[in-house]
Each structure stands twice: as structure tokens, then as C-alpha cells.
Write an enzyme that holds these catalytic residues in place. Sequence first.
Site, PDB file in Angstrom:
ATOM      1  N   GLY A 159      -7.519   8.794   6.763  1.00 50.10           N
ATOM      2  CA  GLY A 159      -7.793   9.189   8.133  1.00 50.10           C
ATOM      3  C   GLY A 159      -9.270   9.468   8.333  1.00 50.10           C
ATOM      4  O   GLY A 159     -10.099   9.216   7.455  1.00 50.10           O
ATOM      5  N   ASP A 209       0.843  -1.195   0.000  1.00 49.92           N
ATOM      6  CA  ASP A 209       0.000   0.000   0.000  1.00 49.92           C
ATOM      7  C   ASP A 209       0.881   1.249   0.000  1.00 49.92           C
ATOM      8  O   ASP A 209       1.771   1.393   0.846  1.00 49.92           O
ATOM      9  CB  ASP A 209      -0.887  -0.022   1.250  1.00 49.92           C
ATOM     10  CG  ASP A 209      -1.890   1.113   1.281  1.00 49.92           C
ATOM     11  OD1 ASP A 209      -2.327   1.555   0.192  1.00 49.92           O
ATOM     12  OD2 ASP A 209      -2.252   1.555   2.391  1.00 49.92           O
TER      13      ASP A 209
END
Length: 272
Positions: free
Chosen positions: A175, A80
Site C-alpha cells: 500500500g 502473488d
Amino acid sequence: MMKLQDKLQAYRGKGKAILATNFYNLETLKGVLSAVKAIDVPIILQLSKSSIDYIGLEIAVNMAKSALKEFDVEGWVHLDHGNSPELARRCLEAGFDSVMIDASEKSFQENVDITSEVVAAAKKYGAHVEAELGYVAKLGQSQGNHVFTQPEDAARFVQMTGVHSLAVAIGSAHGFYKDPPNLQIDLLDEIRRATPATLVLHGSSGIPDEMLRRAVAHGITKINLATEIKDTFMKSLRRLLETSSEIDLRKVFPPAIQSVTELIQSKLRGLI
């Protein structure tokens, strides 16, 4: 086992998506795979550079592959947000099924050049490659300065690089969200029509299930989930430690593992 690029293309044709979850240690890995086993769906297990540095590259990939075998679920191991072709090559050599190269903060041509290098390196492994185009705010970056992926740019980028999957900027952010997320579904539709690449949504933590389902219906075939996994695990662990003096890790971790399992089960059911 089917290659990830083929599986994602098959899911694109069915209007479905695969959840891609980051893991950070054995406990979060077990939490994810327990949920996947119970619901019987495929999974993409993701490792960031930070997690690779923390666990160790060989340990991390071998742990993931051993766990997939032990739990008897269909899954792939993916890098990732790889930040360099060198890291991507190391992961490919170590046995990753898929790598992401993220040069999205560089110029369009630099992104093309760097992504093309990784695509070429991945060919001999038959591995899947993901790239990113546009601005998807990372942790600590402003979520307000959206630079959405444009359909014509996506078409050019995929044609010039040969990349299999493209992470697109349509209003999500990494986030938790300060304001309610608002995915640009009409733009996603245009991108899907412009390119044959499978499309990826980063920053799904905090996006309502209904909005995720709409994104899948309009072209997203891979949904990344990371922040909520860390947050859920740590909140569960803190609650237990506040009321317990237990020092045996094998007794304090299972409830936190279970909290991750419940989170992933909820996410997976939300996508079905």
C-alpha cells in the site's frame, strides 16, 4: 523460454531486477504490456487470490499468456501471496510459471513446513517458488511494527525449504506509505551474502526510484508493484467520468490504460 528461477539468478549476477506487476482486468494487463513492449524488457505478471476469484483462474492465466504472446514480450505468470498449498497447486495445474506461498505470519517452523510442501509440488512443473520471511505490512496492517528478516534466519529457511526466491522484510510495506519509507540497505547486503536465493521486494508503491535502484544494487532481483497500478487506473477513470457522459466502455477505458502504461514506463526507466 528461460525458467523464471534461472532468469532471476542471471539478473542477480548482473545486479539487475525484474519488475513484477499485478493486473486486475484486461485493461490493466494491456497497460502494463504496452509499456513493457515499448521499453523491451522482461516482465512478471502477478495475480493475487482476489484477482483470481474475480476473473476466474483459467480465464486469468490464459488471458495473461495470450497477451504475452500477442505483445511478443518475455514474461511469466506468477501467483502473488498465495495463502495455501491448495491454491498454489491449482495455479500450477493451470499453467502458472511461478507461485508464491506466504506463510510469513505463522511460526518459523510452520512457514518452513508449508513452503516445503509447495516447493515439492512445484518440482514436477519445473516452476519457480517464492516465499516470505519477516513482517512486510499488508494493506490495513500497521507499518510501524517492523520485524526485519534476519540473515541467519534467511539462510536456514532457504536451506530447509529449497525455495528459489525470498521476499524479505527490510522496511517496505504494502500500500501507500504514511511516512517516507526507509529501506535497510545494510541488512539487505547481509541477507544477500547469507543465502543464494534471489531476493524480492514487496511494497514498492511510493518508494523513490533512487531508493529502488540502491536496493537492486544491493541484492533485490524482483520488485513487486500493485497499489500504484490500481490507483493510477482509477484516478484516470474518475477524471474522465467527471466531465463525460460517455457510456461506451471502449472509449472511456483507453485513457486509463494509457495512464497505466505511462506509470509502468516510468518505473521501468527508473530501474535502468
